[in-house]
Design a protein around this motif. Structure first.
Motif, PDB file in Angstrom:
ATOM      1  N   GLY A   1       0.843  -1.192   0.000  1.00  0.00           N
ATOM      2  CA  GLY A   1       0.000   0.000   0.000  1.00  0.00           C
ATOM      3  C   GLY A   1       0.876   1.239   0.000  1.00  0.00           C
ATOM      4  N   CYS A   2       0.639   2.147  -0.942  1.00  0.00           N
ATOM      5  CA  CYS A   2       1.464   3.353  -1.028  1.00  0.00           C
ATOM      6  C   CYS A   2       0.675   4.552  -0.512  1.00  0.00           C
ATOM      7  N   TYR A   3       1.303   5.352   0.330  1.00  0.00           N
ATOM      8  CA  TYR A   3       0.700   6.539   0.924  1.00  0.00           C
ATOM      9  C   TYR A   3       1.627   7.730   0.691  1.00  0.00           C
ATOM     10  N   GLU A   4       1.039   8.916   0.676  1.00  0.00           N
ATOM     11  CA  GLU A   4       1.833  10.141   0.447  1.00  0.00           C
ATOM     12  C   GLU A   4       1.440  11.211   1.447  1.00  0.00           C
ATOM     13  N   LYS A   5       2.447  11.963   1.889  1.00  0.00           N
ATOM     14  CA  LYS A   5       2.219  13.130   2.732  1.00  0.00           C
ATOM     15  C   LYS A   5       3.373  14.092   2.512  1.00  0.00           C
ATOM     16  N   GLU A   6       3.044  15.348   2.283  1.00  0.00           N
ATOM     17  CA  GLU A   6       4.034  16.397   2.105  1.00  0.00           C
ATOM     18  C   GLU A   6       5.019  16.078   0.977  1.00  0.00           C
ATOM     19  N   GLY A   7       4.523  15.403  -0.073  1.00  0.00           N
ATOM     20  CA  GLY A   7       5.362  15.081  -1.216  1.00  0.00           C
ATOM     21  C   GLY A   7       6.275  13.895  -1.018  1.00  0.00           C
ATOM     22  N   ASP A   8       6.170  13.232   0.113  1.00  0.00           N
ATOM     23  CA  ASP A   8       7.001  12.075   0.412  1.00  0.00           C
ATOM     24  C   ASP A   8       6.119  10.828   0.426  1.00  0.00           C
ATOM     25  N   HIS A   9       6.653   9.702  -0.042  1.00  0.00           N
ATOM     26  CA  HIS A   9       5.860   8.491  -0.186  1.00  0.00           C
ATOM     27  C   HIS A   9       6.318   7.404   0.783  1.00  0.00           C
ATOM     28  N   LEU A  10       5.346   6.655   1.259  1.00  0.00           N
ATOM     29  CA  LEU A  10       5.573   5.517   2.142  1.00  0.00           C
ATOM     30  C   LEU A  10       4.915   4.300   1.519  1.00  0.00           C
ATOM     31  N   VAL A  11       5.652   3.199   1.421  1.00  0.00           N
ATOM     32  CA  VAL A  11       5.083   1.918   1.007  1.00  0.00           C
ATOM     33  C   VAL A  11       4.984   1.032   2.236  1.00  0.00           C
ATOM     34  N   LEU A  12       3.768   0.692   2.600  1.00  0.00           N
ATOM     35  CA  LEU A  12       3.505  -0.183   3.741  1.00  0.00           C
ATOM     36  C   LEU A  12       3.282  -1.593   3.199  1.00  0.00           C
ATOM     37  N   ARG A  13       3.977  -2.572   3.771  1.00  0.00           N
ATOM     38  CA  ARG A  13       3.943  -3.933   3.248  1.00  0.00           C
ATOM     39  C   ARG A  13       3.546  -4.942   4.310  1.00  0.00           C
ATOM     40  N   THR A  14       2.878  -5.996   3.831  1.00  0.00           N
ATOM     41  CA  THR A  14       2.624  -7.134   4.703  1.00  0.00           C
ATOM     42  C   THR A  14       2.657  -8.395   3.859  1.00  0.00           C
ATOM     43  N   ARG A  15       2.761  -9.539   4.523  1.00  0.00           N
ATOM     44  CA  ARG A  15       2.797 -10.830   3.843  1.00  0.00           C
ATOM     45  C   ARG A  15       1.636 -11.680   4.318  1.00  0.00           C
ATOM     46  N   ILE A  16       1.059 -12.413   3.377  1.00  0.00           N
ATOM     47  CA  ILE A  16      -0.002 -13.357   3.734  1.00  0.00           C
ATOM     48  C   ILE A  16       0.311 -14.686   3.065  1.00  0.00           C
ATOM     49  N   PRO A  17      -0.027 -15.796   3.705  1.00  0.00           N
ATOM     50  CA  PRO A  17       0.288 -17.107   3.137  1.00  0.00           C
ATOM     51  C   PRO A  17      -0.570 -17.434   1.924  1.00  0.00           C
ATOM     52  N   TYR A  18      -0.016 -18.214   1.022  1.00  0.00           N
ATOM     53  CA  TYR A  18      -0.683 -18.585  -0.222  1.00  0.00           C
ATOM     54  C   TYR A  18      -1.972 -19.364   0.058  1.00  0.00           C
ATOM     55  N   HIS A  19      -1.948 -20.237   1.064  1.00  0.00           N
ATOM     56  CA  HIS A  19      -3.081 -21.129   1.293  1.00  0.00           C
ATOM     57  C   HIS A  19      -4.221 -20.467   2.057  1.00  0.00           C
TER      58      HIS A  19
END
Length: 547
Positions: free
Chosen positions: A80-98
């Motif tokens: 998930g990508c978020y922006e504030k004040e012209g700067d970007h943050l990518v927030l990540r998580t992992r979920i299992p395939y099954h």
């Protein structure tokens, strides 16, 4: 607060809410910061980001491990990508395939609705607590357990390793994509008007379902996806040059913007430095693309309310502009002129002189036409107060480009998250607050003047030097993020390479993903005959959305 300080404050807020986050290396996905979180905290993290005032930009999934008999070893990464004040943050998580399930962020960010449904349809990942479980992009050709963006699913109809091998899927006629469960009309005097997916003009298909009383629109619901081309799947296994060509065809009217964003992502993954002349030529193409599309839209808006004089004049100017594109770059839309590492086409001194002369004359002509538009009372009557998108609505949806700027949102990647060569130029971003069709047209006109002024500077300051840097294969799993201000607004691209230097994942987010939902809001309480001009004032890309 100085730039980047907001991230430390946001992390502190996460900790106060007992949301576990882990810092990732910024260099892996520059210019964005990367934070990892447990899947249990995904929804809470998004809610906290929303309360802190972060703008949601994009959402995409990746399958990291190829499908095998041991499916439990596979993982999905959700970004998930978020922006504030012209700067970007990518927030990540992992979920299992099954057990591909994750909390929905749509309750915090309504604009994420369709992106989550896109992932649900193509990856088979379920988002709990999502307010709308209906399919979005899912074709009738796919069976219930087919998820086309999983690695185990081949390129449709053929063996994914070569187009000459026998077919692996039985190809037959696909059932019509009918039966989409639109909201039903209820109440005395309420009736429905279906428009599309096939339209009377030459535009691409999209279905619009109106609920109205008399001529007044009570509600509009869109259903898109009719020009889904499998862009994300087609990208898998391509080399850098092949991806650049594919990116240029995500949305034909934004071929420069999408190609630049894809090349920027790949070049960051490869840590490739681009020659200054090539960078400036890319910007010249991007601004010429912006001017051409704005000229076309201004004329089309006028034509939709019967002011054909303006339509003819702006169409004439656009045609002259694109003819010079052809003479200068070899293509009216400048397709395939940007390549990984630089550009393919140079400008000769005579071509620079021709472009400078055109910029000068267009500046004069557009000023004259602008004065005519301002004095035309009939045009004012049809456009002013029509299709109002309030600043609060635009902010909630994260609208981009001229749609957001006509409703008070100033964000422009070229200055708020400046990339070369724009950091060396100073320019004013046109912003209005009325949020109506007139404001969206006026912002376009103002942006044309800004681009003309910028082109004058770029053409006069074009540095000498090479046109490209030889491509170098990135490391396995190298990834990059491209952020470019296309003519519709911010284009975001994520690219990940495989072990062989071929593309493992390509995700392009056109601004239309965030601008299309605005049409559903701004048409309410307007009359049905005003839909064409409201639609044209947004002018979302069907192709750029449907992927």
């Amino acid at each position: 607060m100085s730039r980047f300080d907001w991230l430390s404050e946001l992390i502190a807020r996460f900790q106060d809410e007992h949301i576990l986050v882990y810092k990732g290396s910024r260099s892996l996905l520059a210019p964005a910061h990367v934070l990892h979180t447990d899947k249990e905290d995904w929804g809470s993290a998004a809610a906290q980001a929303a309360r802190y005032g972060c703008r949601w930009c994009a959402l995409w999934a990746e399958e990291i491990s190829p499908h095998s008999e041991n499916a439990s070893a596979g993982l999905f990464i959700i970004n998930g990508c978020y922006e504030k004040e012209g700067d970007h943050l990518v927030l990540r998580t992992r979920i299992p395939y099954h057990t591909p399930q994750l909390a929905s962020i749509t309750p915090s960010y309504p604009a994420a609705n369709r992106s989550e449904r896109h992932i649900q349809d193509l990856f088979g990942i379920s988002f709990t607590n999502h307010p709308d479980k209906r399919r979005w992009i899912r074709h009738q050709a796919w069976s219930e357990n087919d998820y086309p963006l999983r690695k185990s699913f081949p390129l449709h109809g053929v063996n994914s390793t070569t187009l000459t091998q026998p077919q692996t899927h039985q190809v037959s006629l696909t059932a019509p994509d009918s039966g989409y469960p639109f909201l039903t009309a209820t109440g005395v005097g309420v009736y429905e008007i279906p428009v599309g997916p096939v339209h009377a003009g030459i535009i691409e298909p999209g279905h619009f379902r109106f609920q109205a009383v008399g001529e007044t629109v009570l509600n509009l619901e869109e259903h898109l996806g009719y020009v889904h081309k499998g862009i994300e799947k087609l990208a898998e296994g391509r080399d850098a040059d092949g991806l650049a060509r594919l990116a240029g065809r995500v949305s034909g009217d934004t071929t420069v913007g999408h190609t630049w964003a894809a090349c920027m992502a790949m070049e960051r993954a490869a840590q490739l430095k681009i020659p200054p002349r090539a960078i400036m030529l890319r910007a010249i193409m991007a601004e010429r693309e912006r001017v051409a599309n704005h000229l076309g839209d201004i004329g089309a808006i006028c034509n939709d309310v019967g002011f054909t004089f303006a339509y003819y004049q702006f169409s004439r100017l656009r045609e002259l502009w694109q003819r010079l594109n052809q003479q200068s770059f070899g293509h009216r839309f400048m397709m395939d002129c940007i390549i990984p590492g630089g550009v393919k086409v140079d400008l000769e001194p005579t071509q620079i002189a021709a472009q400078l002369e055109q910029v000068y004359h267009f500046h004069i002509e557009i000023h004259e036409l602008e004065e005519i538009l301002e004095r035309h009372t009939g045009l004012e009557d049809r456009l002013a107060t029509t299709g109002i998108l309030t600043p609060a609505q635009a902010d909630q949806l994260g609208c981009l480009g001229y749609v957001g700027r006509a409703s008070g949102l100033q964000y422009d990647v070229r200055c708020d998250a400046a990339y070369a060569p724009y950091e060396q130029f100073q320019f004013e971003v046109p912003v209005l607050s009325a949020g109506d069709v007139e404001a969206r047209m006026q912002v376009r006109i103002a942006e044309v003047h800004v681009s003309l002024h910028m082109l004058y500077q770029m053409l006069n300051q074009l540095p000498s030097g090479d046109l490209n840097t030889p491509w170098q294969i990135p490391k396995a799993s190298a990834e990059g993020l491209g952020l470019v201000e296309g003519w519709r607004g911010e284009i975001l691209v994520h690219v990940r390479f495989g072990a062989d230097g071929k593309i493992s994942r390509y995700y392009p987010r056109d601004p239309s993903w965030l601008n299309w939902p605005a049409l559903e809001l701004l048409i309410r309480d307007n009359i049905v005959p005003d839909f064409p001009v409201c639609n044209k004032s947004i002018n979302g890309s069907y192709s750029g959305h449907d992927l």
